[in-house]
Design an enzyme around this catalytic site. Structure first.
Site, short mmCIF file in Angstrom:
data_model
loop_
_atom_site.label_atom_id
_atom_site.label_comp_id
_atom_site.label_asym_id
_atom_site.label_seq_id
_atom_site.Cartn_x
_atom_site.Cartn_y
_atom_site.Cartn_z
CB CYS A 8 -4.78 2.57 -5.89
SG CYS A 8 -4.12 1.10 -5.53
CB CYS A 63 -1.01 0.03 1.41
SG CYS A 63 -2.14 1.40 1.28
CD GLU A 71 -7.15 0.71 -3.04
OE1 GLU A 71 -7.19 -0.03 -1.70
OE2 GLU A 71 -6.54 1.84 -3.06
NE ARG A 72 -5.79 -8.14 -3.24
CZ ARG A 72 -4.63 -8.75 -2.94
NH1 ARG A 72 -4.45 -10.08 -3.39
NH2 ARG A 72 -3.64 -8.17 -2.30
N1 LIG Z 1 -6.11 -3.19 -2.08
C1 LIG Z 1 -5.02 -3.51 -2.41
C2 LIG Z 1 -3.97 -2.76 -1.30
C3 LIG Z 1 -3.99 -1.17 -1.13
C4 LIG Z 1 -3.28 -0.58 -2.33
C5 LIG Z 1 -3.02 1.01 -1.96
N2 LIG Z 1 -4.20 1.80 -1.61
C6 LIG Z 1 -2.03 1.89 -2.23
O1 LIG Z 1 -2.06 2.93 -2.35
O2 LIG Z 1 -0.97 0.98 -2.90
C7 LIG Z 1 -4.65 -4.74 -2.18
O3 LIG Z 1 -5.49 -5.74 -1.88
O4 LIG Z 1 -4.01 -5.29 -2.83
#
Ligand SMILES: N[C@@H](CCC[C@H](N)C(=O)O)C(=O)O
Length: 294
Positions: free
Chosen positions: A224, A76, A215-216
């Site tokens: 993101c 993240c 986002e997952r």
């Molecule tokens: N939802 C993602 C992880 C989150 C990514 C984040 N917001 C970022 O800034 O990189 C996952 O489950 O991979």
């Protein structure tokens, strides 16, 4: 309330982040606590970044990352910037080495307050992302959504930034796509055994791009970081951009990504503190600090 832990509600150009201080504790933030915090409008978030004591010599802290649905995430980028800003404000230190479930990463707060995070190296092998099928070339894979003869989105580039990403290239305005409808279908598509973060990207010049991400484990977000890194790496691989790109994100903020010659991907942007409080890491019950901003 059981033994509480301090937290800061922050954001990384709109990506909603809770930085939880779990130092000197043996417990972890539970999925139930994450779901409860996300259900409250005041603490609704995209990721929790839980700071734990270091596990490995040479690192300052171990960072555990949870999505708002309670699942774990491997990376993240926007959350890491929030962690750096919180720790820099506390310690005066500017450079940090962290450990996450996928390895060690370095981050630095610059004099202007912006923060760069070394997001590591991208991986392109179908087993690394992972995909359910053997694709020798992951620059664009066979996958589409919408009518078979007139797909709405198709042929994504896929890449792992520690976490799985699919980037769909579009020529039209990214806001003209129903990402709220297609996002969950693609996140959970059988092609992605560990689900995936889904981004639509419009390349506007060799140095600029506009993106939106589903986002997952969190849904539509205002930014993101790892998706931004994935989009730049994927675009550079197919010669749509160079290796230095500024990305306009859905919240209106800009991130900068550099894919360095040594293969490391550097994400740079801002982070912002909103308020502080304390919470129960097992239930998510929380209280705002009285001196904290409204
Ligand atoms: N939802 C993602 C992880 C989150 C990514 C984040 N917001 C970022 O800034 O990189 C996952 O489950 O991979």
């Amino acid at each position: 309330m059981a033994s509480t832990a301090p937290f800061a509600k922050m954001n990384g150009i709109g990506n909603e982040i809770i930085v939880a201080d779990m130092r000197s504790r043996a417990d972890r933030v539970t999925a139930a606590a994450a779901i409860a915090l996300n259900a409250d409008a005041a603490t609704s978030f995209d990721q929790i970044m839980a700071i734990h004591d270091a596990r490995t010599p040479g690192t300052a802290f171990f960072i555990d990352i949870l999505n708002s649905d309670g699942t774990g995430a491997q990376a993240c980028g926007n959350g890491m910037r929030c962690v750096v800003q919180a720790l820099a404000a506390e310690t005066g230190q500017k450079t940090f080495t962290f450990e996450t479930v996928v390895g060690i990463l370095n981050a630095h707060e610059h004099a202007d307050g912006s923060i760069s995070v070394d997001m590591g190296t991208p991986r392109f092998g179908w087993q690394d992302i992972p995909l359910a099928e053997d694709f020798r070339d992951t620059r664009m894979i066979e996958l589409q959504i919408g009518p078979i003869d007139a797909p709405v989105l198709h042929s994504p580039s896929v890449v792992s930034m520690g976490n799985p990403h699919a980037i769909f290239w579009v020529d039209r305005d990214v806001w003209s796509y129903e990402l709220d409808r297609f996002g969950p279908l693609l996140e959970n598509h059988p092609m992605f055994p560990e689900r995936a973060n889904i981004t639509i990207a419009q390349v506007t010049s060799p140095e600029t791009m506009i993106i939106r991400t589903w986002e997952r484990g969190a849904g539509l977000t205002k930014a993101c970081g790892s998706a931004s890194c994935a989009a730049v790496v994927a675009a550079a691989r197919i010669n749509r951009t160079g290796r230095n790109v500024s990305l306009l994100t859905p919240g209106g903020g800009t991130l900068h990504v550099e894919w360095r010659a040594d293969d490391h991907v550097i994400l740079t942007g801002a982070a912002e503190w909103e308020f502080s409080g304390s919470f129960d890491p097992s239930t998510g019950t929380w209280a705002r600090d009285t001196e904290s901003a409204a």
